[in-house]
Structure formats: structure tokens, C-alpha cells
Write a protein that holds these residues in place. Structure first.
Motif, mmCIF file in Angstrom:
data_model
loop_
_atom_site.group_PDB
_atom_site.id
_atom_site.type_symbol
_atom_site.label_atom_id
_atom_site.label_comp_id
_atom_site.label_asym_id
_atom_site.label_seq_id
_atom_site.Cartn_x
_atom_site.Cartn_y
_atom_site.Cartn_z
ATOM 1 N N ARG A 48 0.838 -1.216 0.000
ATOM 2 C CA ARG A 48 0.000 0.000 0.000
ATOM 3 C C ARG A 48 0.868 1.259 0.000
ATOM 4 N N ILE A 49 1.943 1.245 0.795
ATOM 5 C CA ILE A 49 2.846 2.406 0.827
ATOM 6 C C ILE A 49 3.484 2.596 -0.545
ATOM 7 N N LYS A 50 3.879 1.492 -1.158
ATOM 8 C CA LYS A 50 4.495 1.564 -2.494
ATOM 9 C C LYS A 50 3.506 2.134 -3.513
ATOM 10 N N GLU A 51 2.274 1.616 -3.503
ATOM 11 C CA GLU A 51 1.272 2.074 -4.472
ATOM 12 C C GLU A 51 0.973 3.563 -4.291
ATOM 13 N N LYS A 52 0.891 3.994 -3.039
ATOM 14 C CA LYS A 52 0.620 5.415 -2.781
ATOM 15 C C LYS A 52 1.791 6.276 -3.246
ATOM 16 N N ALA A 53 3.005 5.813 -2.976
ATOM 17 C CA ALA A 53 4.192 6.582 -3.379
ATOM 18 C C ALA A 53 4.285 6.680 -4.896
ATOM 19 N N GLU A 54 3.959 5.585 -5.584
ATOM 20 C CA GLU A 54 4.056 5.605 -7.046
ATOM 21 C C GLU A 54 3.014 6.534 -7.664
ATOM 22 N N LYS A 55 1.843 6.653 -7.006
ATOM 23 C CA LYS A 55 0.842 7.610 -7.493
ATOM 24 C C LYS A 55 1.349 9.038 -7.382
ATOM 25 N N GLU A 56 2.241 9.264 -6.418
ATOM 26 C CA GLU A 56 2.821 10.604 -6.234
ATOM 27 C C GLU A 56 4.106 10.777 -7.033
ATOM 28 N N LEU A 138 19.988 -3.894 17.087
ATOM 29 C CA LEU A 138 21.211 -4.200 16.331
ATOM 30 C C LEU A 138 21.532 -3.140 15.279
ATOM 31 N N THR A 139 20.485 -2.561 14.686
ATOM 32 C CA THR A 139 20.709 -1.585 13.616
ATOM 33 C C THR A 139 20.754 -0.148 14.129
ATOM 34 N N GLY A 140 20.268 0.059 15.351
ATOM 35 C CA GLY A 140 20.207 1.428 15.877
ATOM 36 C C GLY A 140 19.096 2.251 15.273
ATOM 37 N N MET A 141 18.135 1.584 14.601
ATOM 38 C CA MET A 141 17.026 2.300 13.969
ATOM 39 C C MET A 141 15.888 2.471 14.975
ATOM 40 N N PRO A 142 15.114 3.574 14.867
ATOM 41 C CA PRO A 142 13.945 3.739 15.751
ATOM 42 C C PRO A 142 12.881 2.703 15.417
ATOM 43 N N GLN A 143 12.081 2.335 16.423
ATOM 44 C CA GLN A 143 11.071 1.299 16.213
ATOM 45 C C GLN A 143 9.704 1.749 16.694
ATOM 46 N N GLY A 144 8.683 1.289 15.968
ATOM 47 C CA GLY A 144 7.297 1.475 16.366
ATOM 48 C C GLY A 144 6.634 0.111 16.317
ATOM 49 N N THR A 145 6.361 -0.469 17.477
ATOM 50 C CA THR A 145 5.837 -1.831 17.529
ATOM 51 C C THR A 145 4.310 -1.838 17.654
ATOM 52 N N PHE A 146 3.708 -2.960 17.280
ATOM 53 C CA PHE A 146 2.248 -3.186 17.381
ATOM 54 C C PHE A 146 1.467 -2.091 16.660
ATOM 55 N N ALA A 147 1.874 -1.761 15.453
ATOM 56 C CA ALA A 147 1.260 -0.654 14.725
ATOM 57 C C ALA A 147 -0.153 -1.008 14.276
ATOM 58 N N SER A 148 -1.105 -0.108 14.574
ATOM 59 C CA SER A 148 -2.465 -0.273 14.073
ATOM 60 C C SER A 148 -2.784 0.783 13.012
ATOM 61 N N ALA A 149 -1.883 1.740 12.833
ATOM 62 C CA ALA A 149 -2.019 2.745 11.770
ATOM 63 C C ALA A 149 -0.647 3.341 11.484
ATOM 64 N N ILE A 150 -0.403 3.625 10.197
ATOM 65 C CA ILE A 150 0.894 4.175 9.773
ATOM 66 C C ILE A 150 0.641 5.334 8.824
ATOM 67 N N SER A 151 1.434 6.377 8.953
ATOM 68 C CA SER A 151 1.357 7.505 8.038
ATOM 69 C C SER A 151 2.765 8.034 7.800
ATOM 70 N N ILE A 152 3.127 8.170 6.523
ATOM 71 C CA ILE A 152 4.473 8.647 6.180
ATOM 72 C C ILE A 152 4.390 10.058 5.632
ATOM 73 N N ASN A 153 5.236 10.919 6.162
ATOM 74 C CA ASN A 153 5.282 12.309 5.711
ATOM 75 C C ASN A 153 6.743 12.694 5.528
ATOM 76 N N ASN A 154 7.167 12.756 4.261
ATOM 77 C CA ASN A 154 8.555 13.058 3.916
ATOM 78 C C ASN A 154 9.514 12.087 4.610
#
Length: 253
Positions: A48-56, A138-154
Motif C-alpha cells: 500500500r505504501i508503495k502504491e501510494k508513493a508511485e501515485k505521487e 542491532l541496527t540502531g534504527m527507531p522502532q514502532g511496535t504493534f502498529a495499528s495505523a501508519i502515516s508517512i510524511n517526507n
């Protein structure tokens, strides 16, 4: 945007689990296997994220990765049929502990440099709920667990997650790691044309040694047994009899 999504092969959730006669493990012979349901949700969200990004007008790629035996190719092909662009199988001989999987995935992340990693919050066979958190450490990346909704902005991702007493929303900098809960989305089915196309999509087979990871076992499976059968309930005539049963028979008060 490049998205890495993990896939685990587990017993189909509709199948009644059988235990080996010597109770050494679960009997997988002639058992229907499938993608872990939480991984299906992760795949759906990545697509879904890919499809939305490709539309943009943003070029995106979704890569599925699995750690398991060669049989896991079947689940990766299913992921490809659902819309994943390419897949990587890190082939191992048997079940691998969460820490080993996280170490392998950290090397895949290092090689692929994804903007987002989406995992199921847990696998329904082990219910460990560890890999995503270990991968973040291990990667030092931030995490968001048990996600029930996601929104990407830039360059940021907003993750809404259920916690005791309500909902919590986190804002993470990308690249980030997200683990999926059941309410995030409803996975799609693969169409027949896409199943045929999936056979021609690239599926790379690697080993843990290719990533410089040595598999170590820290836990030993001692045995597997069925849950105790529930006893037949009884009808009580009064509150005092109920209290007596809870106190003297069930011994819970």
C-alpha cells in the motif's frame, strides 16, 4: 522508497496442530503451511505504501526476506504474487532463534539500505515477539511496535499503537522499523495473473555465512505437549456455594 518486509513460513492458522508421538516437537508432516498472518499484514502495508508513493511519482521497491528452509520459497513466491518486487531467502537447515534471525536481518538491512523495515509483531508458531525489537537494537534504527495505523510524511513516519488504557502515536525518523498488529489492514488475495508473473520475479537464495553470521542455539527444546483438557463446568445454586467452589475446589481465592 525502498521497503524491506519479512516473511515467515508457519503452520496455516486454520490447521489443527499435531504433536509427534514422542512429544519431541510439532509434527509438520503433511501439514498445510502458509505465511505468518502478521507477516501478511506487513506485506500488505508495504505494498500500500508503495502504491501510494508511485501515485505521487515516487519510485518505490518492496523486498521480501525470509530466514528458513528451502521450502520457504513457496511463501516468498506468494509475497511476490501479492506485489512484492523481489525476494531474498536466507536458507537455514532448521528453526532459527529470534536473535539469529535479527542478526541476519541486520546484515540484509546493511546491504539493502531500506527506508523502512516492516515485520509482523510475532509469528504464530513461537509467539516470541522479539525479532523486530532485536533488529532495532542491532541496527540502531527507531522502532514502532504493534502498529495499528501508519502515516508517512517526507522523512518521518507516524505509528499509532495500542497500549494499556488507550492509543499511543509515535513519530519516527526514517529509516525505521515497524511491527504490525492485526488492526493495521486487511491483506489482499493474489490474482491468478499475478501468481503467474511471480514465477518470473527474482528470488535470491543466500546463506547466513554469506552475511558473515554464524547460527548459534541458545535454547533447547525439551518437549511439546497438548494443553490440558478443560474440565466440565458445574452449576451452583447460590453465591455462597460459588465462593466455596472457588475457594476449596478451584483454589483461586
Amino acid at each position: 522508497m525502498k521497503i524491506l518486509v519479512t516473511v515467515k513460513r508457519v503452520i496455516d492458522h486454520n490447521v489443527k496442530i499435531k504433536i509427534k508421538t514422542d512429544k519431541s516437537d510439532v509434527d509438520l508432516s503433511n501439514t498445510k503451511m502458509a505465511i505468518n498472518p502478521f507477516c501478511e499484514i506487513a506485506i500488505e502495508e508495504a505494498i500500500r505504501i508503495k502504491e501510494k508513493a508511485e501515485k505521487e511519482g515516487i519510485t518505490s521497491e518492496v523486498i521480501a526476506v525470509s530466514v528458513g528452509t528451502s521450502l520457504s520459497q513457496s511463501e516468498l513466491r506468494t509475497a511476490l504474487a501479492l506485489g512484492v518486487d523481489r525476494a531474498i531467502l536466507i536458507e537455514t537447515a532448521s528453526n532459527v532463534e529470534s536473535l539469529n534471525v535479527a542478526k541476519i536481518l541486520s546484515k540484509v538491512v546493511e546491504n539493502e539500505q531500506p527506508d523502512l523495515v516492516i515485520l509482523g509483531k510475532q509469528a504464530i508458531d513461537t509467539d516470541n515477539n522479539q525479532t523486530g525489537q532485536m533488529l532495532a537494537a542491532l541496527t540502531g534504527m527507531p522502532q514502532g511496535t504493534f502498529a495499528s495505523a501508519i502515516s508517512i510524511n517526507n522523512s518521518k513516519i507516524s505509528v499509532t499503537r495500542e497500549i494499556d488504557g488507550g492509543m499511543q502515536t509515535l513519530e519516527l525518523n526514517l529509516p525505521a522499523i515497524v511491527t504490525t498488529d492485526l488492526r493495521l489492514n486487511e491483506p489482499r488475495y493474489a490474482s491468478l495473473p499475478n501468481i503467474m508473473k511471480a514465477k518470473r520475479k527474482p528470488l535470491l537464495i543466500k546463506t547466513p555465512q554469506d552475511y558473515g553470521v554464524i547460527i548459534k542455539q541458545h535454547c533447547k527444546l525439551l518437549g511439546v505437549d497438548s494443553p490440558a483438557k478443560r474440565q466440565t463446568g458445574i452449576m451452583v445454586e447460590s453465591v455462597s456455594e460459588l465462593v466455596n467452589q472457588l475457594k476449596n475446589e478451584a483454589k483461586v481465592i
